[in-house]
Design an enzyme around this catalytic site. Structure first.
Site, PDB file in Angstrom:
ATOM      1  CG  HIS A   4      -7.629   1.846 -10.199  1.00  0.00           C
ATOM      2  ND1 HIS A   4      -8.035   2.970 -10.867  1.00  0.00           N
ATOM      3  CD2 HIS A   4      -6.783   1.183 -11.028  1.00  0.00           C
ATOM      4  CE1 HIS A   4      -7.467   2.985 -12.060  1.00  0.00           C
ATOM      5  NE2 HIS A   4      -6.700   1.915 -12.188  1.00  0.00           N
ATOM      6  CG  ASP A  20      -1.546  -5.076 -11.833  1.00  0.00           C
ATOM      7  OD1 ASP A  20      -1.309  -5.601 -12.930  1.00  0.00           O
ATOM      8  OD2 ASP A  20      -1.403  -3.861 -11.609  1.00  0.00           O
ATOM      9  CG  HIS A  42       1.459   2.096 -13.401  1.00  0.00           C
ATOM     10  ND1 HIS A  42       0.177   1.738 -13.725  1.00  0.00           N
ATOM     11  CD2 HIS A  42       1.922   2.824 -14.469  1.00  0.00           C
ATOM     12  CE1 HIS A  42      -0.127   2.228 -14.924  1.00  0.00           C
ATOM     13  NE2 HIS A  42       0.907   2.886 -15.399  1.00  0.00           N
TER      14      HIS A  42
HETATM   15  N1  ACO Z   1      -3.684  -1.663   0.652  1.00  0.00           N
HETATM   16  C1  ACO Z   1      -3.956  -1.020   1.800  1.00  0.00           C
HETATM   17  N2  ACO Z   1      -4.372   0.253   1.898  1.00  0.00           N
HETATM   18  C2  ACO Z   1      -4.511   0.917   0.747  1.00  0.00           C
HETATM   19  C3  ACO Z   1      -4.261   0.326  -0.507  1.00  0.00           C
HETATM   20  C4  ACO Z   1      -3.828  -1.011  -0.522  1.00  0.00           C
HETATM   21  N3  ACO Z   1      -3.587  -1.640  -1.684  1.00  0.00           N
HETATM   22  N4  ACO Z   1      -4.485   1.227  -1.477  1.00  0.00           N
HETATM   23  C5  ACO Z   1      -4.870   2.356  -0.866  1.00  0.00           C
HETATM   24  N5  ACO Z   1      -4.887   2.163   0.482  1.00  0.00           N
HETATM   25  C6  ACO Z   1      -5.322   3.130   1.497  1.00  0.00           C
HETATM   26  C7  ACO Z   1      -4.271   4.196   1.729  1.00  0.00           C
HETATM   27  O1  ACO Z   1      -3.380   3.830   2.763  1.00  0.00           O
HETATM   28  C8  ACO Z   1      -5.139   5.376   2.094  1.00  0.00           C
HETATM   29  O2  ACO Z   1      -5.576   5.214   3.413  1.00  0.00           O
HETATM   30  P1  ACO Z   1      -5.689   6.510   4.392  1.00  0.00           P
HETATM   31  O3  ACO Z   1      -6.779   7.347   3.775  1.00  0.00           O
HETATM   32  O4  ACO Z   1      -6.029   5.948   5.718  1.00  0.00           O
HETATM   33  O5  ACO Z   1      -4.366   7.195   4.352  1.00  0.00           O
HETATM   34  C9  ACO Z   1      -6.370   5.220   1.207  1.00  0.00           C
HETATM   35  O6  ACO Z   1      -6.463   3.807   0.967  1.00  0.00           O
HETATM   36  C10 ACO Z   1      -6.261   5.963  -0.124  1.00  0.00           C
HETATM   37  O7  ACO Z   1      -5.076   5.520  -0.768  1.00  0.00           O
HETATM   38  P2  ACO Z   1      -4.182   6.424  -1.709  1.00  0.00           P
HETATM   39  O8  ACO Z   1      -2.773   5.921  -1.657  1.00  0.00           O
HETATM   40  O9  ACO Z   1      -4.396   7.882  -1.370  1.00  0.00           O
HETATM   41  O10 ACO Z   1      -4.838   6.138  -3.113  1.00  0.00           O
HETATM   42  P3  ACO Z   1      -4.205   6.465  -4.522  1.00  0.00           P
HETATM   43  O11 ACO Z   1      -5.327   6.713  -5.438  1.00  0.00           O
HETATM   44  O12 ACO Z   1      -3.170   7.527  -4.409  1.00  0.00           O
HETATM   45  O13 ACO Z   1      -3.429   5.110  -4.901  1.00  0.00           O
HETATM   46  C11 ACO Z   1      -2.938   2.974  -5.737  1.00  0.00           C
HETATM   47  C12 ACO Z   1      -3.894   4.175  -5.803  1.00  0.00           C
HETATM   48  C13 ACO Z   1      -1.498   3.455  -5.985  1.00  0.00           C
HETATM   49  C14 ACO Z   1      -3.308   1.993  -6.842  1.00  0.00           C
HETATM   50  C15 ACO Z   1      -3.059   2.306  -4.350  1.00  0.00           C
HETATM   51  O14 ACO Z   1      -4.382   1.840  -4.164  1.00  0.00           O
HETATM   52  C16 ACO Z   1      -2.059   1.168  -4.161  1.00  0.00           C
HETATM   53  O15 ACO Z   1      -0.921   1.422  -3.751  1.00  0.00           O
HETATM   54  N6  ACO Z   1      -2.464  -0.118  -4.454  1.00  0.00           N
HETATM   55  C17 ACO Z   1      -1.550  -1.235  -4.375  1.00  0.00           C
HETATM   56  C18 ACO Z   1      -0.667  -1.286  -5.626  1.00  0.00           C
HETATM   57  C19 ACO Z   1      -1.447  -1.729  -6.845  1.00  0.00           C
HETATM   58  O16 ACO Z   1      -2.168  -2.722  -6.824  1.00  0.00           O
HETATM   59  N7  ACO Z   1      -1.248  -0.986  -7.944  1.00  0.00           N
HETATM   60  C20 ACO Z   1      -1.859  -1.324  -9.233  1.00  0.00           C
HETATM   61  C21 ACO Z   1      -2.915  -0.339  -9.583  1.00  0.00           C
HETATM   62  S1  ACO Z   1      -3.656  -0.770 -11.118  1.00  0.00           S
HETATM   63  C22 ACO Z   1      -2.514  -0.299 -12.262  1.00  0.00           C
HETATM   64  O17 ACO Z   1      -1.797   0.645 -12.124  1.00  0.00           O
HETATM   65  C23 ACO Z   1      -2.379  -1.077 -13.421  1.00  0.00           C
END
Ligand code: ACO
Length: 473
Positions: A351, A407, A312
């Protein structure tokens, strides 16, 4: 979206103003602009319904659809037998569950749209200030010149921290993470202001809101000064909200600190972009804790704790660590290969709601150019730009609709402005305080809301008898 008098009446009134005056002003103002949004927000005819046939019993049910949703409790009538509890929905991480109705911010994740109270984030970032935007988010309408002046004065009057709070902060380890210090100190303020427990008293709520918005920059600055072993700087009320924050962070021996106008404005824009973002993880925590009717300081400490996590608001800090670890543009292909193998994430990408470019990231990228024109280019920028270029072309990221989020570039600006990396989540928490409080207030006014209490599907042991210690194997 219809922005009628009902909205005006449900928004809070600011300090020093009567409800009737405010309502009249808002009703007049709301007749002007109209924003077209999908049916979900505009409402749907009461005749729309969903027909469900339960194949366990052959029974048929009609469940009303309102604003594109069905009420989960309407499913409880669907029972396999008379003693059945009734059908529930299973939605870990709330991926498809609306937990509230809200009028504060609106996101269209497919189109990359973000509105605060109907106003596009791009217009606010260009023309508004953080304090004006905070007012908009909290009270529902942009302030008049008189209202803005009074709001700014009220905030300015509350920037000081009690000396005991300063002493409390001095007790933290010299290398304590500023976000840990920040959220602990916000929680501790509940002991300074025990009157904050009177959350049903609207006037009292407004006072605590004012206090919190005014004091979070002071707490953040003290946390920073503590971590670098410098004396705390008292607020300078002749400066802007952001200018004073920079003063409390960076002032050394000068008689009066003068922030660089470009950096002051850049930070203000970043604060506008971070002010609210509908039902994200930390906002849900704010609403969740607040639903038990605790004081706002305790709820906000919990919300800040949720924000701290690297998935987050802690992602801005994680992005900088990632860029440092990658070290050079030539190492990017290896890094991307590892991410695609599941050996880590590309921090600052992806996201839950945005499935196209995060509009805040686009504005931040433009702001970065301005900041770098003053501070010099952040050496990590080339790595970030190349990461983005590759990720936006790579099938793994394209097929999962992973784009830079807020971010990805914000940390580069903060670092160029002289912030330590561990301050980044704190810089997120300051403006988000406005959003958390607006959402908390909206929750308390909403007659649909009760204490947050999800259900579970129990998958543990059936009832069994206690086994005496000597008989256990
Ligand atoms: N890098 C690589 N792969 C990713 C990323 C990433 N940053 N984000 C998602 N994925 C992949 C997952 O591995 C998943 O792949 P799969 O379908 O093969 O298993 C798919 O994309 C879907 O990802 P989820 O984790 O199910 O998506 P969710 O909506 O639950 O998560 C989140 C969203 C937490 C923001 C995620 O994208 C992430 O971890 N990003 C990196 C951390 C980040 O930048 N957070 C800030 C978000 S903005 C904020 O909160 C202010």
């Amino acid at each position: 979206m219809a922005r009628g008098s009902q909205q005006a009446q449900q928004a809070m009134t600011p300090m020093n103003e009567t409800t009737s005056e405010r309502t009249m002003q808002m009703s007049a103002a709301s007749s002007g602009t109209a924003t077209s949004l999908p049916d979900r927000t505009a409402g749907t005819p009461a005749t729309e319904s969903l027909t469900i046939i339960d194949n366990r019993t052959g029974k048929q049910y009609d469940v009303p659809i309102s604003q594109g949703t069905v009420r989960a409790t309407d499913l409880r009538q669907i029972k396999a037998s008379a003693d059945d509890f009734g059908l529930m929905t299973y939605d870990p991480a709330f991926q498809n569950t609306a937990a509230c109705r809200s009028r504060i911010s609106y996101i269209d994740g497919d189109k990359g749209v973000l509105l605060y109270r109907g106003y596009p984030i791009e217009q606010l970032a260009e023309q508004s200030t953080f304090l004006e935007t905070a007012y908009l988010i909290l009270f529902g309408e942009l302030p008049t010149a008189v209202e803005l002046e009074s709001w700014t004065r009220d905030i300015t009057l509350h920037t000081m921290l009690h000396e005991n709070i300063k002493k409390l902060m001095e007790g933290f380890q010299y290398d304590a993470h500023p976000m840990g210090v920040f959220l602990s100190t916000v929680g501790a303020l509940s002991t300074t202001y025990p009157d904050a427990k009177r959350i049903q008293d609207e006037e009292n709520r407004r006072l605590q809101i004012l206090r919190l918005i005014a004091k979070v920059p002071s707490i953040a600055a003290y946390a920073y000064r503590h971590s670098i072993g410098r004396p705390y700087i008292y607020p300078d009320n002749s400066l802007s909200f952001t200018g004073n924050f920079l003063n409390m962070l960076f002032r050394m021996t000068e008689v009066q600190y003068r922030p660089h106008p470009i950096l002051e404005r850049a930070l203000d824009v970043l604060f506008i972009l971070h002010a609210d973002h509908e039902q994200n993880c930390s906002t849900s925590v704010m609403r969740g804790i607040g639903s038990a009717h605790g004081d706002p300081y305790s709820s906000l400490a919990g919300a800040a704790a949720a924000l701290y996590g690297p998935l987050h608001g802690g992602a801005n800090e994680a992005v900088l660590h990632m860029l440092k670890e990658i070290g050079s543009v030539k190492n990017i292909p290896d890094f991307i290969t590892r991410v695609k193998k599941g050996e880590g994430r590309l921090m600052g990408f992806g996201h839950r709601v945005y499935k196209s470019y995060d509009p805040r990231a686009r504005i931040i990228k433009q702001t970065a150019d301005l900041v770098f024109s003053v501070t010099g280019r952040n050496p990590f920028l080339d790595i970030a730009l190349e990461l983005e270029r590759i990720a936006l072309e790579d099938e793994y990221f394209v097929s999962r609709k992973l784009y830079p989020n807020v971010d990805f570039y914000s940390g580069l600006i903060y670092q160029a402005m002289g912030f330590k990396v561990d301050m980044f989540p704190v810089l997120f928490a300051i403006p988000r305080t406005a959003g958390w409080l607006a959402q908390w207030d909206e929750m308390l006014r909403d007659p649909d809301q009760k204490i947050a209490r999800p259900r579970q599907i129990y998958v543990g042991e059936a009832r069994r008898d206690y086994v005496p210690r000597e008989k256990r194997r």
